[in-house]
Structure formats: structure tokens, C-alpha cells
Design a protein around this motif. Structure first.
Motif, PDB file in Angstrom:
ATOM      1  N   THR A  46       0.806  -1.222   0.000  1.00 54.09           N
ATOM      2  CA  THR A  46       0.000   0.000   0.000  1.00 54.09           C
ATOM      3  C   THR A  46       0.841   1.275   0.000  1.00 54.09           C
ATOM      4  N   THR A  47       2.155   1.144   0.083  1.00 53.82           N
ATOM      5  CA  THR A  47       3.036   2.314   0.025  1.00 53.82           C
ATOM      6  C   THR A  47       3.847   2.291  -1.263  1.00 53.82           C
ATOM      7  N   LYS A  48       3.678   3.316  -2.058  1.00 55.59           N
ATOM      8  CA  LYS A  48       4.412   3.402  -3.324  1.00 55.59           C
ATOM      9  C   LYS A  48       5.747   4.101  -3.091  1.00 55.59           C
ATOM     10  N   VAL A  49       6.813   3.393  -3.384  1.00 53.71           N
ATOM     11  CA  VAL A  49       8.149   3.951  -3.227  1.00 53.71           C
ATOM     12  C   VAL A  49       8.646   4.370  -4.600  1.00 53.71           C
ATOM     13  N   ASP A  50       8.519   5.667  -4.870  1.00 52.85           N
ATOM     14  CA  ASP A  50       8.882   6.198  -6.191  1.00 52.85           C
ATOM     15  C   ASP A  50       9.801   7.403  -6.015  1.00 52.85           C
ATOM     16  N   ALA A  51      10.079   8.093  -7.109  1.00 51.50           N
ATOM     17  CA  ALA A  51      11.004   9.225  -7.062  1.00 51.50           C
ATOM     18  C   ALA A  51      10.528  10.297  -6.100  1.00 51.50           C
ATOM     19  N   ALA A  52       9.212  10.547  -6.066  1.00 49.54           N
ATOM     20  CA  ALA A  52       8.674  11.585  -5.182  1.00 49.54           C
ATOM     21  C   ALA A  52       8.956  11.262  -3.724  1.00 49.54           C
ATOM     22  N   LEU A  53       8.741  10.011  -3.330  1.00 43.06           N
ATOM     23  CA  LEU A  53       9.034   9.626  -1.943  1.00 43.06           C
ATOM     24  C   LEU A  53      10.532   9.683  -1.674  1.00 43.06           C
ATOM     25  N   LEU A  54      11.319   9.186  -2.605  1.00 49.37           N
ATOM     26  CA  LEU A  54      12.761   9.152  -2.395  1.00 49.37           C
ATOM     27  C   LEU A  54      13.348  10.549  -2.262  1.00 49.37           C
ATOM     28  N   ASN A  55      12.749  11.513  -2.913  1.00 52.37           N
ATOM     29  CA  ASN A  55      13.219  12.900  -2.784  1.00 52.37           C
ATOM     30  C   ASN A  55      13.070  13.424  -1.366  1.00 52.37           C
ATOM     31  N   GLU A  56      12.144  12.836  -0.617  1.00 51.42           N
ATOM     32  CA  GLU A  56      11.920  13.247   0.774  1.00 51.42           C
ATOM     33  C   GLU A  56      12.801  12.474   1.746  1.00 51.42           C
ATOM     34  N   ALA A  57      13.592  11.534   1.229  1.00 55.27           N
ATOM     35  CA  ALA A  57      14.381  10.655   2.102  1.00 55.27           C
ATOM     36  C   ALA A  57      15.838  10.613   1.646  1.00 55.27           C
ATOM     37  N   THR A  67       6.078  -8.057   1.242  1.00 52.25           N
ATOM     38  CA  THR A  67       5.106  -8.686   0.363  1.00 52.25           C
ATOM     39  C   THR A  67       5.856  -9.394  -0.763  1.00 52.25           C
ATOM     40  N   ALA A  68       5.172 -10.351  -1.377  1.00 49.16           N
ATOM     41  CA  ALA A  68       5.796 -11.076  -2.484  1.00 49.16           C
ATOM     42  C   ALA A  68       5.935 -10.185  -3.717  1.00 49.16           C
ATOM     43  N   GLY A  69       4.892  -9.404  -4.012  1.00 50.85           N
ATOM     44  CA  GLY A  69       4.928  -8.509  -5.169  1.00 50.85           C
ATOM     45  C   GLY A  69       5.696  -7.247  -4.867  1.00 50.85           C
ATOM     46  N   PHE A  70       6.242  -6.629  -5.910  1.00 55.71           N
ATOM     47  CA  PHE A  70       7.002  -5.394  -5.693  1.00 55.71           C
ATOM     48  C   PHE A  70       6.731  -4.353  -6.784  1.00 55.71           C
ATOM     49  N   ASN A  71       5.538  -4.418  -7.390  1.00 54.19           N
ATOM     50  CA  ASN A  71       5.182  -3.418  -8.397  1.00 54.19           C
ATOM     51  C   ASN A  71       5.110  -2.007  -7.817  1.00 54.19           C
ATOM     52  N   HIS A  72       4.935  -1.903  -6.508  1.00 52.99           N
ATOM     53  CA  HIS A  72       4.846  -0.599  -5.848  1.00 52.99           C
ATOM     54  C   HIS A  72       6.218   0.023  -5.590  1.00 52.99           C
ATOM     55  N   LEU A  73       7.285  -0.703  -5.897  1.00 54.65           N
ATOM     56  CA  LEU A  73       8.641  -0.168  -5.775  1.00 54.65           C
ATOM     57  C   LEU A  73       9.159   0.254  -7.143  1.00 54.65           C
ATOM     58  N   SER A  74       9.662   1.456  -7.251  1.00 50.99           N
ATOM     59  CA  SER A  74      10.279   1.896  -8.503  1.00 50.99           C
ATOM     60  C   SER A  74      11.736   1.440  -8.493  1.00 50.99           C
ATOM     61  N   LEU A  75      11.971   0.301  -9.092  1.00 49.39           N
ATOM     62  CA  LEU A  75      13.314  -0.269  -9.062  1.00 49.39           C
ATOM     63  C   LEU A  75      14.315   0.608  -9.807  1.00 49.39           C
ATOM     64  N   THR A  76      13.837   1.271 -10.834  1.00 47.06           N
ATOM     65  CA  THR A  76      14.719   2.169 -11.596  1.00 47.06           C
ATOM     66  C   THR A  76      15.246   3.282 -10.708  1.00 47.06           C
ATOM     67  N   ASP A  77      14.356   3.911  -9.940  1.00 48.17           N
ATOM     68  CA  ASP A  77      14.776   5.006  -9.056  1.00 48.17           C
ATOM     69  C   ASP A  77      15.637   4.497  -7.911  1.00 48.17           C
ATOM     70  N   LEU A  78      15.287   3.349  -7.355  1.00 46.12           N
ATOM     71  CA  LEU A  78      16.087   2.798  -6.264  1.00 46.12           C
ATOM     72  C   LEU A  78      17.498   2.461  -6.724  1.00 46.12           C
TER      73      LEU A  78
END
Length: 386
Positions: A46-57, A67-78
Motif C-alpha cells: 500500500t506504500t508506493k516507493v517512487d522518485a517523489a518519496l525518495l526525494n523526501e528521504a 510482500t511477495a509482489g514489488f510493483n509498488h517499488l520503482s526499481l529504476t529510481d532505487l
């Protein structure tokens, strides 16, 4: 280390408080002031980890999803920022496999067919699909395994043809969402595929909503529901804003909770803990067994199983045993009532009841054949069942 963890991760406080300063957050209400100092962020889907979030961290070094799925993680940005990431692949595999079997046994009892006579096509034979395949085969149910991407990676695995899948009595979807490449899964079951299926078949989606074209399914159901397969949906397109007009046409419906067993969610926490310890070069001092509570059936459930196991068929006994652990009809009924009054699909998922996996239960079954089947499905059998 400054750690933020989703407060919907079971036992997270106990797991992570020894690894640094660990604070909880609620999905959808992640405080930017906390993110500013966060070094490890532990989330659920339920938490999207994308460029916008990463800019705050700016201090973030580690991200994991329990979770097993990881579509909510932006692997490119990470990856671009050099942040280590991890997903708890397989944590809920057994829970999802149990969900599928629970649906099938209840449906077999309701509609009067023998599940043992059916062929099940498992589409996607990763963690979940492999677990489901193993459980089905352990009780003598024929399985067609379809996974062309796996066949290209694993010479020992032979994938069935898609034409074989479409002829199976039951089709259960367990693929990741892949939008491009040689083996895309987005709308794998589109209008053209759905039209080839018939009313004698059962179609289950317990992977990603977009694998099955919901708009096409609704249009075909409206056109002639009698010619369509029975459909079981745990995963929906456009979650949490699902198309509620589909609900009347769905045989069993649930809120993307197939994998929401206590063990499945807690196993996700445990796997993240283990990976974070590896990342920090720290020893593992905790295990899942340290936290899971002892489970026992109620006196009423125990008596019911005692009564039914003396005279009923094997399938009936197995079905009733499964329903003591998880009754899909209850989830389906609650889901329909809830969604008729509310759009809060996410809230329903968040407040989902505690559900235990079958190996947590110890049961006494007099019928030896039924006891054998239940043992193969993972139930612990009391001594007087032998």
C-alpha cells in the motif's frame, strides 16, 4: 539505524527494535519529517516507493517490502540512487494456494462435482504456482503447468501449451504483472481468450488484477453469463477503485486477501528482518516461531468435525475441515455487503480478520482416507486419527 516500518507488518516492533531506532507509520500517512532521517524503509504493497518519496528521504539506504509482489517499488529510481531493495518473495505462497483450494472444495461441494476428477491449469509456476501445484498433486489432482518464461530459464521445467490451459476444467492465475517483453501478462486473459472458455470451467485470478481484462469480462458477462465460466476474483483491475458492477457476476469475490494469513504476513516481516540483518552484517537472533501464537479449533468446530468424519464422503470431510480454518463464503458475503456501502477497498484489506494456515491446526479425523488427504494438505493429525 533509523528504521520506519508499516504498522500493518505483524511483529515488526519486536523484530526491528533491536536493529536501531524503529518507528511505525500508517500507509497513506507517511510523515515527511520522519522520512528526512529515515535510513531503512520497510513497507507493504500500500506504500508506493517512487522518485517523489525518495526525494523526501535523502538518507535512505535500504528499502524492503514485506510482500511477495514489488510493483509498488520503482526499481529504476532505487537502483539509480544506489539504494538496496528487497521483496519477501514467496512469503504468502502457501496462503494463496490454500485460498485457491478452499474456493475449489467449497465450490465442488456446492455444485456437486468431484474435485479429484478435475484438471487444474496453473498459469505461472513461481513461488505461489509451485506451492499450489505441489498441494494439488499431493492429493491426486491432475495439474497442467504453464510458464513459458520459466521454461526459458530452467531447462528442467517443461511448460504446457496455452491451448492446453484453455481446455482445463479449472484455470488458476499466478503470474506477475509484465507489460512488455517476450512474455507479457497484462490482459493475458482478454476478450478473445475469455470467449473461448465455457460454463463448465472455473477461472481464478489470485495474482494481479490486470492479468484478466475486467472490462472485457464484464461486457461478456452482461452479454451472456450462461456461456461464461465461473469466475473467482481476489485480484481486481484498478485497485482500490474496482469496478463494483462486476460483483454480481463473480462466483466468489474477495479484497486481494488470498495471501493475508497471519503466517503469510508474519513470514514477510521475518524475511525482511533476515535481509536487513544481512545488510547490516548482524546475526539473526529471532525466528517466526518466537511469535506465532498456538492455534486450536473451538469445541464447537472439533465436535462438528467429529460428527461429520464418521459418515460423510472424503471430499465433504476435507471441505468441512478447510472451512474450520477459512470459509471463503464468509469472506465473499462480507465483501459484497461492504462494497455495496463503501468504496474503501483498501480499508477492508487493512482490517482483514486473522486467518491461520492449515499446518497450524491439529485435528482428529476418524475417516482414514480423509485424514490422509488432510495430512497431505498440511493439517497436523491427532493420534486418534490414525
Amino acid at each position: 539505524m533509523n528504521i520506519l516500518y508499516d504498522d500493518n507488518m505483524p511483529y515488526a516492533k519486536e523484530y526491528f527494535r533491536g536493529l536501531g531506532q524503529a518507528l511505525p507509520f500508517t500507509a497513506g500517512a507517511l510523515d515527511n519529517t520522519l522520512l528526512a532521517n529515515c535510513e531503512a524503509l520497510l513497507v507493504r504493497s500500500t506504500t508506493k516507493v517512487d522518485a517523489a518519496l525518495l526525494n523526501e528521504a535523502p538518507n535512505l539506504r535500504y528499502v524492503a517490502t514485506a510482500t511477495a509482489g514489488f510493483n509498488h517499488l520503482s526499481l529504476t529510481d532505487l537502483t539509480a540512487r544506489g539504494i538496496h531493495w528487497y521483496s519477501a518473495g514467496g512469503c504468502n505462497a502457501r496462503a494463496v494456494a490454500e485460498y485457491v483450494l478452499a474456493c475449489l472444495y467449497v465450490l465442488a461441494q456446492r455444485d456437486g462435482f468431484l474435485l479429484s476428477n478435475k484438471t487444474v491449469a496453473v498459469v505461472g509456476v513461481g513461488n505461489v504456482g509451485s506451492t499450489l501445484k505441489s498441494l494439488l498433486q499431493s492429493v491426486g489432482i491432475k495439474v497442467i503447468a504453464y510458464d513459458p518464461p520459466r521454461a526459458t530459464r530452467d531447462p528442467a521445467f517443461i511448460s504446457a501449451e496455452f491451448s492446453q490451459v484453455l481446455k482445463a476444467d479449472i484455470i488458476s492465475l499466478h503470474t506477475p504483472l509484465v507489460k512488455d517483453g517476450d512474455f507479457p501478462t497484462e490482459h493475458m486473459f482478454d476478450a478473445s481468450v475469455l470467449e473461448t472458455l465455457g460454463p463448465q470451467q472455473i477461472l481464478i485470478n489470485a495474482c494481479r488484477g490486470e492479468v484478466l481484462d475486467n472490462a472485457a469480462l464484464l461486457a461478456l458477462m452482461r452479454k451472456d453469463q450462461s456461456s461464461m465460466p465461473k469466475v473467482i476474483l481476489d485480484c481486481w483491475e484498478h485497485e482500490p477503485e474496482i469496478d463494483r458492477e462486476l460483483l454480481p457476476y463473480i462466483t466468489f469475490a474477495s479484497a486481494h486477501t488470498a495471501g493475508h494469513s497471519l503466517e503469510g504476513k508474519a513470514r514477510g516481516t521475518d524475511m525482511v528482518y533476515a535481509d536487513l540483518c544481512r545488510f547490516l552484517s548482524l546475526p539473526l537472533t529471532l525466528t517466526l516461531e518466537d511469535f506465532l501464537p498456538v492455534f486450536s479449533l473451538s469445541a464447537e468446530q472439533t465436535q462438528k468435525l467429529h460428527d461429520v468424519s464418521a459418515s460423510e464422503s472424503t471430499q465433504t470431510i476435507v471441505c468441512e475441515s478447510i472451512k474450520c480454518m477459512y470459509d471463503i463464503e464468509n469472506d465473499d458475503s462480507f465483501f459484497r455487503r461492504y462494497m455495496a456501502k463503501s468504496h474503501s477497498f483498501s480499508e477492508l484489506r487493512r482490517n482483514y480478520h486473522v486467518r491461520r494456515e492449515w499446518p497450524a491446526a491439529k485435528i482428529a479425523i476418524q475417516n482414514k482416507k480423509a485424514a490422509s488427504v488432510l495430512g497431505e494438505l498440511g493439517f497436523k493429525l491427532a493420534n486418534d486419527s490414525k
